[in-house]
Design an enzyme around this catalytic site. Structure first.
Site, mmCIF file in Angstrom:
data_model
loop_
_atom_site.group_PDB
_atom_site.id
_atom_site.type_symbol
_atom_site.label_atom_id
_atom_site.label_comp_id
_atom_site.label_asym_id
_atom_site.label_seq_id
_atom_site.Cartn_x
_atom_site.Cartn_y
_atom_site.Cartn_z
ATOM 1 N N ASN A 195 42.195 41.697 43.954
ATOM 2 C CA ASN A 195 41.507 40.177 43.743
ATOM 3 C C ASN A 195 42.036 39.606 45.073
ATOM 4 O O ASN A 195 42.778 39.816 45.640
ATOM 5 C CB ASN A 195 41.950 39.725 42.279
ATOM 6 C CG ASN A 195 43.437 39.530 41.982
ATOM 7 O OD1 ASN A 195 44.080 39.417 42.864
ATOM 8 N ND2 ASN A 195 43.866 39.953 40.845
ATOM 9 N N MET A 196 41.624 38.295 44.713
ATOM 10 C CA MET A 196 41.876 37.370 46.037
ATOM 11 C C MET A 196 43.280 36.922 46.153
ATOM 12 O O MET A 196 43.848 36.994 47.108
ATOM 13 C CB MET A 196 41.270 35.832 45.775
ATOM 14 C CG MET A 196 41.179 35.184 46.953
ATOM 15 S SD MET A 196 40.349 35.914 48.377
ATOM 16 C CE MET A 196 40.378 34.760 49.517
ATOM 17 N N SER A 197 44.221 36.768 44.914
ATOM 18 C CA SER A 197 45.618 36.409 45.021
ATOM 19 C C SER A 197 46.234 37.775 45.468
ATOM 20 O O SER A 197 47.167 37.743 46.349
ATOM 21 C CB SER A 197 45.933 36.191 43.444
ATOM 22 O OG SER A 197 45.468 35.057 42.869
ATOM 23 N N GLU A 198 45.804 38.883 45.200
ATOM 24 C CA GLU A 198 46.527 40.063 45.515
ATOM 25 C C GLU A 198 46.167 40.475 47.150
ATOM 26 O O GLU A 198 47.136 40.635 47.902
ATOM 27 C CB GLU A 198 46.043 41.425 44.792
ATOM 28 C CG GLU A 198 46.261 41.431 43.477
ATOM 29 C CD GLU A 198 45.742 42.554 42.488
ATOM 30 O OE1 GLU A 198 46.276 42.798 41.326
ATOM 31 O OE2 GLU A 198 44.202 42.793 42.743
ATOM 32 N N ASP A 264 39.295 46.254 35.349
ATOM 33 C CA ASP A 264 38.866 47.694 34.989
ATOM 34 C C ASP A 264 37.451 47.986 35.022
ATOM 35 O O ASP A 264 37.305 49.115 35.325
ATOM 36 C CB ASP A 264 39.416 47.691 33.684
ATOM 37 C CG ASP A 264 41.093 47.947 33.486
ATOM 38 O OD1 ASP A 264 41.818 48.001 34.710
ATOM 39 O OD2 ASP A 264 41.687 47.773 32.538
#
EC number: 2.7.1.167
Length: 476
Positions: A195-198, A264
């Site tokens: 995701n964007m944060s990761e 998921d």
């Protein structure tokens, strides 16, 4: 995108990762313990759900796709419970059971819709020799169209490089939803789905679209990926590949209730589509549509092929309302694949009254979906006499379809719905009145299939006959 389809005829997917059992205890809280300043919860019901990599496998099973799940569990009761839960959804469990470690279990205690406490039962798997797991992977992976490595940081994927190499040697694409900031350990994977944060935790803050593309392509080059899919919440998702134009998909979610498990769902649909021979573009499109569906549901959820197909073609969901028998069978199969409990009842419902409403609401509370089978006009006439029905089948079903308690409606022409019930095989068959369970049409078929039969009470004084008699008195 009318050419896209949610039917995956060729797909077979292998999932390997951190498997978990999520347990929920629900109860009332009315007092404080005399032993310590803590609430006393009187546990009234409990629920078990597949978590971690097991939830990924559940997502794939809900698409009617063969899936095998590999991971580490303990030789314990929770490991057996998890295996049974998954096998009920036709998931092929190929676990390594350890004497030294428990099955990862998260027990949540809830009261009045609030989580009071979570108890985690787990030990790090990083010190476990995974040679048996690697051997299972090497033996099985060639039989699948895609491999998902599901990393929740519990240690099952400590040998992730060896796992990637085994799959790539067999020419099987490897998809990973990454954990942590060490993406180097995923070198050589086919696709990562951060995701964007990761993503920003690894490559740094991105203030523009250009920076996302530039840093994403550099990451692909640095760790030798085939592609990178960055999921960006309300901004959709962006697929990056070397020497190709970025492929951006805007979000399709109409309303966002809960993002739990959306990652998921994305990787499950992606892997399933790729295993079915679809292109990266089509696979990402389908995953994006699925994400838009699942965030509109409360709690960890899966997406069925019915929901996905309808969303692709912008059709209203056929999972609700008046159906043919064939449509109902398909909808029930999808619901059962999601682990939903199916309740079924039947009747004439000629003139709907408060007794009917109360009965149907009580029936609906006993499961996740309620089917109402409705007698045809000829069937009602044979049962009730030449003057009935007052309302024809179309009108009776239209009124029932407006009730929030009713999910699916289906007509039947026989005097009883025994044949229909034998075809549908609900988890619970209910009937209102003074019947004994064994007297209810379809009870033998439901019991033979492992289901249950229950008799519910009607409200006193409420009946269609009484309503008709009152109308006659007014007319006179």
């Amino acid at each position: 995108m009318a050419q896209y389809s949610a039917e995956f005829k060729q797909a077979k997917v292998l999932v390997l990762g951190d498997v978990m059992l999520d347990r929920y205890w629900f109860g009332a809280t009315n007092r404080i313990s005399p032993e310590a300043p803590v609430p006393v919860v009187r546990v009234q019901e409990n629920e078990e759900r597949a978590g971690g990599a097991a939830n990924v496998a559940m997502n794939i099973a809900s698409l009617n796709v063969p899936v095998q799940l590999m991971g580490l569990i303990g030789q314990d009761e929770t490991g057996s419970a998890l295996s049974l839960l998954l096998e009920k959804q036709k998931i092929d469990c190929n676990f390594v059971a350890l004497e030294t470690h428990p099955t990862i279990t998260k027990l949540r205690i809830l009261s009045r819709h609030q989580q009071l406490l979570r108890l985690d039962f787990e030990e790090d798997f990083n010190n476990v020799d995974c040679k048996d797991l690697l051997a299972k992977l090497e033996s099985a992976v060639k039989n699948y169209g895609a491999l998902i490595l599901s990393d929740y940081g519990k240690g099952t994927l400590k040998d992730v490089q060896k796992m990637i190499q085994i799959a790539r040697k067999a020419n099987v694409p490897v998809l990973i939803d990454p954990k942590g900031t060490d993406f180097e350990r995923y070198r050589g994977a086919t696709l990562l789905t951060p995701n964007m944060s990761e993503f920003e935790a690894v490559v740094g803050k991105c203030n523009t679209e250009e920076e996302i593309i530039e840093k994403g392509l550099k990451l692909i080059s640095d760790i030798e990926l085939t592609a990178l899919l960055v999921t960006r919440s309300e901004k959709g998702m962006t697929l990056l590949r070397p020497n190709q134009e970025p492929y951006h998909l805007p979000t399709v979610a109409k309303e966002v209730f809960d993002v739990t498990g959306a990652g998921d769902t994305v990787i499950s649909v992606l892997a399933t589509a790729l295993a079915d021979g679809r292109s990266f573009e089509e696979s990402c499109y389908l995953a994006n549509v699925a994400a838009g569906i699942v965030v509109g549901k409360l709690g960890t959820s899966t997406v069925s092929t019915v929901e996905l197909e309808n969303a692709i073609h912008a059709r209203p969901e056929t999972g609700f309302g008046i159906m043919s028998e064939a449509e109902l069978k398909d909808a029930v199969a999808q619901a059962k694949a999601r682990g939903e409990k199916i309740v079924m009842t039947n009747g004439c419902f000629d003139i709907l009254h408060p007794g009917h409403i109360s009965y149907l609401e009580n029936a609906r509370k006993l499961g996740d979906r309620l089917i109402v089978a409705v007698n045809s006009d000829d069937s009602v006439k044979r049962l009730k006499g030449e003057s009935r029905p007052i309302n024809n089948l179309e009108n009776r079903m239209a009124v029932l379809a407006g009730l929030a308690s009713v999910d699916w409606l289906v007509p039947f022409t026989e005097d009883t719905p025994q044949r229909l019930i034998g075809e549908i095989l609900p988890d619970l068959l209910v009937k209102g009145g003074d019947y004994k369970p064994e007297e209810i049409a379809g009870s033998k078929e439901v019991w033979a299939n492992g289901g249950d039969v229950k008799v519910l009470n009607f409200e006193n004084g409420c009946s269609t006959t009484n309503v008709i008699e009152k109308i006659k008195l007014l007319k006179d």
